[in-house]
Motif scaffolding. Structure first.
Motif, PDB file in Angstrom:
ATOM      1  N   UNK A   1       0.825  -1.203   0.000  1.00  0.00           N
ATOM      2  CA  UNK A   1       0.000   0.000   0.000  1.00  0.00           C
ATOM      3  C   UNK A   1       0.860   1.255   0.000  1.00  0.00           C
ATOM      4  N   UNK A   2       1.923   1.245   0.808  1.00  0.00           N
ATOM      5  CA  UNK A   2       2.831   2.390   0.834  1.00  0.00           C
ATOM      6  C   UNK A   2       3.512   2.576  -0.514  1.00  0.00           C
ATOM      7  N   UNK A   3       3.934   1.481  -1.118  1.00  0.00           N
ATOM      8  CA  UNK A   3       4.609   1.569  -2.426  1.00  0.00           C
ATOM      9  C   UNK A   3       3.658   2.094  -3.492  1.00  0.00           C
ATOM     10  N   UNK A   4       2.436   1.612  -3.494  1.00  0.00           N
ATOM     11  CA  UNK A   4       1.477   2.060  -4.498  1.00  0.00           C
ATOM     12  C   UNK A   4       1.081   3.516  -4.274  1.00  0.00           C
ATOM     13  N   UNK A   5       1.054   3.970  -3.021  1.00  0.00           N
ATOM     14  CA  UNK A   5       0.771   5.383  -2.756  1.00  0.00           C
ATOM     15  C   UNK A   5       1.864   6.265  -3.351  1.00  0.00           C
ATOM     16  N   UNK A   6       3.120   5.852  -3.197  1.00  0.00           N
ATOM     17  CA  UNK A   6       4.227   6.611  -3.787  1.00  0.00           C
ATOM     18  C   UNK A   6       4.131   6.607  -5.307  1.00  0.00           C
ATOM     19  N   UNK A   7       3.787   5.474  -5.878  1.00  0.00           N
ATOM     20  CA  UNK A   7       3.670   5.372  -7.330  1.00  0.00           C
ATOM     21  C   UNK A   7       2.519   6.238  -7.844  1.00  0.00           C
ATOM     22  N   UNK A   8       1.400   6.236  -7.148  1.00  0.00           N
ATOM     23  CA  UNK A   8       0.273   7.094  -7.531  1.00  0.00           C
ATOM     24  C   UNK A   8       0.666   8.566  -7.473  1.00  0.00           C
ATOM     25  N   UNK A   9       1.430   8.936  -6.454  1.00  0.00           N
ATOM     26  CA  UNK A   9       1.877  10.324  -6.337  1.00  0.00           C
ATOM     27  C   UNK A   9       2.769  10.691  -7.519  1.00  0.00           C
ATOM     28  N   UNK A  10       3.656   9.810  -7.928  1.00  0.00           N
ATOM     29  CA  UNK A  10       4.521  10.087  -9.081  1.00  0.00           C
ATOM     30  C   UNK A  10       3.706  10.247 -10.356  1.00  0.00           C
ATOM     31  N   UNK A  11       2.700   9.393 -10.536  1.00  0.00           N
ATOM     32  CA  UNK A  11       1.856   9.524 -11.724  1.00  0.00           C
ATOM     33  C   UNK A  11       1.080  10.835 -11.712  1.00  0.00           C
ATOM     34  N   UNK A  12       0.607  11.254 -10.534  1.00  0.00           N
ATOM     35  CA  UNK A  12      -0.111  12.525 -10.431  1.00  0.00           C
ATOM     36  C   UNK A  12       0.804  13.701 -10.773  1.00  0.00           C
TER      37      UNK A  12
END
Length: 58
Positions: free
Chosen positions: A35-46
């Motif tokens: 979940x933490x990794x995907x949150x970081x990835x979502x932030x990068x995509x945003x």
């Protein structure tokens, strides 16, 4: 039932409870980490999306 058989059954149940708890704890840790990794990835995509929108608006 003899005392040895009762002891054997209790030990078996104890192992099942212990290993079940270990699997549950490991799975909970894994899901939290992912979940933490995907949150970081979502932030990068945003951030990338904002940069692309800014670039295309110019």
């Amino acid at each position: 039932m003899s005392a040895e058989l009762v002891t054997l059954v209790l030990v078996g149940v104890g192992f099942v409870i212990i290993y079940g708890g270990m699997i549950f704890a490991g799975l909970a840790w894994f899901l939290r980490r992912m979940g933490e990794r995907f949150d970081k990835l979502d932030q990068r995509f945003d951030e990338l999306d904002c940069e692309l929108r800014t670039f295309s608006a110019e």
